[in-house]
Design an enzyme around this catalytic site. Structure first.
Site, PDB file in Angstrom:
ATOM      1  N   PRO A  61      46.855  37.183  37.246  1.00 54.63           N
ATOM      2  CA  PRO A  61      47.774  37.963  36.957  1.00 54.63           C
ATOM      3  C   PRO A  61      47.492  39.338  38.197  1.00 54.63           C
ATOM      4  O   PRO A  61      46.708  40.720  37.457  1.00 54.63           O
ATOM      5  CB  PRO A  61      48.154  38.732  35.614  1.00 54.63           C
ATOM      6  N   CYS A  62      48.483  39.406  38.949  1.00 54.55           N
ATOM      7  CA  CYS A  62      47.736  41.521  39.789  1.00 54.55           C
ATOM      8  C   CYS A  62      48.291  41.661  39.649  1.00 54.55           C
ATOM      9  O   CYS A  62      48.223  42.721  40.178  1.00 54.55           O
ATOM     10  CB  CYS A  62      48.352  40.728  41.340  1.00 54.55           C
ATOM     11  N   GLN A  63      49.824  42.284  39.063  1.00 53.99           N
ATOM     12  CA  GLN A  63      50.054  43.559  39.183  1.00 53.99           C
ATOM     13  C   GLN A  63      50.084  44.545  38.383  1.00 53.99           C
ATOM     14  O   GLN A  63      50.123  45.587  38.784  1.00 53.99           O
ATOM     15  CB  GLN A  63      52.003  43.040  37.792  1.00 53.99           C
TER      16      GLN A  63
END
Length: 162
Positions: A75-77
């Site tokens: 997850p890049c958020q």
């Protein structure tokens, strides 16, 4: 002979699409927590006979089949310039360590991880240094703005410049 891979944080299968387009790769399992992304993944790919996990934190590495390549779009958020940039202070940011946990046991020859705009310079580069220190020294290549080789057991492809 095909290269066996495990698809972590699979989404709708971006890594898998690329590997299947190249040919010579066989997926042994995948992990995706979002039920709609899982439905799309399963509609697009023949997942029969592959292991499925809905939560990376529940994976017992010793129970996984052997594989040569671990791919993951963790997850890049938490790191992206498009997100809140809370890094490892965001629970989603700590999911990188699930990749490291599984890789430490399964010891795949290669890790191929997604990078996002902002990961390299997040927290003045400390986040990426933490990621690099998590592996053991080997060969690793970073394709991005600076296009250079670094020593580590990580193979990272940056799709965009920082």
């Amino acid at each position: 002979m095909s290269i066996k891979f495990f698809d972590m944080f699979a989404g709708i299968g971006g890594f898998r699409s690329g590997l299947e387009a190249i040919g010579g790769f066989e997926c042994v399992g995948y992990c995706e927590i979002d039920k709609y992304e899982k439905q799309a993944y399963e509609a697009m790919y023949d997942t029969g006979g592959e292991l499925y996990f809905d939560d990376a934190r529940k994976i017992v590495p010793e129970q996984l089949p052997d594989f040569d390549l671990l791919v993951g779009g963790f997850p890049c958020q938490s790191f992206s310039i498009a997100g809140a940039r809370k890094g490892f202070d965001d629970t989603r940011g700590t999911l990188f360590f699930e990749i490291a946990r599984i890789a430490a046991v399964k010891k795949p020859k290669y890790l191929y991880l997604e990078n996002v705009p902002g990961l390299l310079n997040h927290d003045s580069g400390k986040t990426f240094e933490t990621i690099l220190r998590t592996g053991s020294p080997k060969s690793y290549k970073l394709f991005g703005e600076r296009r250079h080789s670094i020593s580590n057991e990580l193979l990272t492809a940056c799709g965009r410049n920082e």
